[in-house]
Design a protein around this motif. Structure first.
Motif, PDB file in Angstrom:
ATOM      1  N   ALA A  15      39.642  18.340 -45.044  1.00 37.81           N
ATOM      2  CA  ALA A  15      40.662  17.653 -45.396  1.00 37.81           C
ATOM      3  C   ALA A  15      40.716  17.771 -47.091  1.00 37.81           C
ATOM      4  CB  ALA A  15      40.712  16.327 -44.928  1.00 37.81           C
ATOM      5  N   ALA A  16      39.709  17.389 -47.627  1.00 40.11           N
ATOM      6  CA  ALA A  16      39.503  17.515 -49.012  1.00 40.11           C
ATOM      7  C   ALA A  16      39.986  18.807 -49.679  1.00 40.11           C
ATOM      8  CB  ALA A  16      38.251  17.117 -49.332  1.00 40.11           C
ATOM      9  N   GLN A  17      39.638  19.997 -49.066  1.00 43.27           N
ATOM     10  CA  GLN A  17      40.074  21.204 -49.342  1.00 43.27           C
ATOM     11  C   GLN A  17      41.492  21.413 -49.527  1.00 43.27           C
ATOM     12  OE1 GLN A  17      39.596  24.680 -46.906  1.00 43.27           O
ATOM     13  NE2 GLN A  17      39.572  25.978 -48.763  1.00 43.27           N
ATOM     14  N   ASN A  18      42.004  21.150 -48.371  1.00 42.87           N
ATOM     15  CA  ASN A  18      43.549  21.243 -48.167  1.00 42.87           C
ATOM     16  C   ASN A  18      44.158  20.270 -49.337  1.00 42.87           C
ATOM     17  OD1 ASN A  18      44.290  23.096 -46.218  1.00 42.87           O
ATOM     18  ND2 ASN A  18      43.174  21.918 -45.099  1.00 42.87           N
ATOM     19  N   GLU A  19      43.911  19.178 -49.689  1.00 40.38           N
ATOM     20  CA  GLU A  19      44.350  18.104 -50.610  1.00 40.38           C
ATOM     21  C   GLU A  19      44.333  18.981 -52.016  1.00 40.38           C
ATOM     22  OE1 GLU A  19      42.371  14.472 -49.839  1.00 40.38           O
ATOM     23  OE2 GLU A  19      43.550  14.367 -47.868  1.00 40.38           O
ATOM     24  N   ALA A  20      43.033  19.451 -52.274  1.00 41.04           N
ATOM     25  CA  ALA A  20      42.844  19.970 -53.498  1.00 41.04           C
ATOM     26  C   ALA A  20      43.829  21.255 -53.656  1.00 41.04           C
ATOM     27  CB  ALA A  20      41.311  20.535 -53.609  1.00 41.04           C
ATOM     28  N   ILE A  21      44.250  21.843 -52.480  1.00 42.41           N
ATOM     29  CA  ILE A  21      44.908  23.102 -52.912  1.00 42.41           C
ATOM     30  C   ILE A  21      46.397  22.849 -52.883  1.00 42.41           C
ATOM     31  CG2 ILE A  21      45.903  24.992 -51.253  1.00 42.41           C
ATOM     32  CD1 ILE A  21      43.026  25.282 -49.838  1.00 42.41           C
ATOM     33  N   PHE A  22      46.777  21.718 -52.450  1.00 37.98           N
ATOM     34  CA  PHE A  22      48.030  21.190 -52.441  1.00 37.98           C
ATOM     35  C   PHE A  22      48.301  20.565 -54.157  1.00 37.98           C
ATOM     36  CE2 PHE A  22      48.156  20.376 -47.762  1.00 37.98           C
ATOM     37  CZ  PHE A  22      48.926  21.666 -47.585  1.00 37.98           C
ATOM     38  N   ARG A  23      47.102  20.242 -54.671  1.00 41.90           N
ATOM     39  CA  ARG A  23      47.114  19.805 -55.944  1.00 41.90           C
ATOM     40  C   ARG A  23      47.148  21.173 -57.023  1.00 41.90           C
ATOM     41  NH1 ARG A  23      42.937  16.529 -54.514  1.00 41.90           N
ATOM     42  NH2 ARG A  23      41.606  17.564 -55.931  1.00 41.90           N
ATOM     43  N   GLY A  24      46.804  22.231 -56.497  1.00 47.64           N
ATOM     44  CA  GLY A  24      46.618  23.371 -57.192  1.00 47.64           C
ATOM     45  C   GLY A  24      45.324  23.549 -58.070  1.00 47.64           C
ATOM     46  N   ASP A  25      44.352  22.709 -57.207  1.00 46.62           N
ATOM     47  CA  ASP A  25      43.041  22.699 -58.023  1.00 46.62           C
ATOM     48  C   ASP A  25      41.941  23.587 -56.930  1.00 46.62           C
ATOM     49  OD1 ASP A  25      40.231  22.182 -58.752  1.00 46.62           O
ATOM     50  OD2 ASP A  25      40.842  19.950 -58.689  1.00 46.62           O
ATOM     51  N   ALA A  26      42.029  24.908 -57.294  1.00 47.70           N
ATOM     52  CA  ALA A  26      41.135  25.838 -56.470  1.00 47.70           C
ATOM     53  C   ALA A  26      39.799  25.686 -56.721  1.00 47.70           C
ATOM     54  CB  ALA A  26      41.635  27.259 -56.835  1.00 47.70           C
TER      55      ALA A  26
END
Length: 116
Positions: A15-26
């Motif tokens: 979940a945290a990875q996907n949230e980071a991806i949606f924020r543009g934080d690779a």
């Protein structure tokens, strides 16, 4: 760490990875990917007990968690995992695309997230 704790670590970090991806934080996304990868490796190292523990996530409230668990359980829980992936693949976006790719790799015979 117990199997349940590993399952929770897997779910939280997917979940945290996907949230980071949606924020543009690779960078943060990659950090979480390593953490859920570590958790799933430890679960699979426990054999079928670890796979059974992971399988509870096939009914998780978040589609991204269900899809990632299903992708890792295709060999062990084929019918259940395919059903989760097929349902998710009907949608639009990153998670449905991931489901589509997992199904494609499974059908091609190139899938290898939990080889025997």
């Amino acid at each position: 760490m117990t199997l349940e704790e590993l399952v929770e670590q897997f779910a939280q970090n997917v979940a945290a990875q996907n949230e980071a991806i949606f924020r543009g934080d690779a960078k943060t996304g990659n950090k979480h990917a390593r953490k859920y990868g570590d958790a799933v490796d430890k679960l699979l190292a426990q054999g079928n007990a670890g796979r059974d523990a992971l399988a509870v996530l096939l009914k998780h409230e978040r589609m991204d968690v269900r899809v990632m668990a299903a992708a890792h359980l295709l060999r062990y829980r084929t019918a259940e995992a395919k059903a989760v992936l097929e349902e998710a693949a009907k949608g639009q976006g990153l998670v449905p695309f991931g489901a589509q790719q997992a199904l494609k790799r499974w059908e091609e015979g190139t899938w290898a997230l939990d080889p025997e």
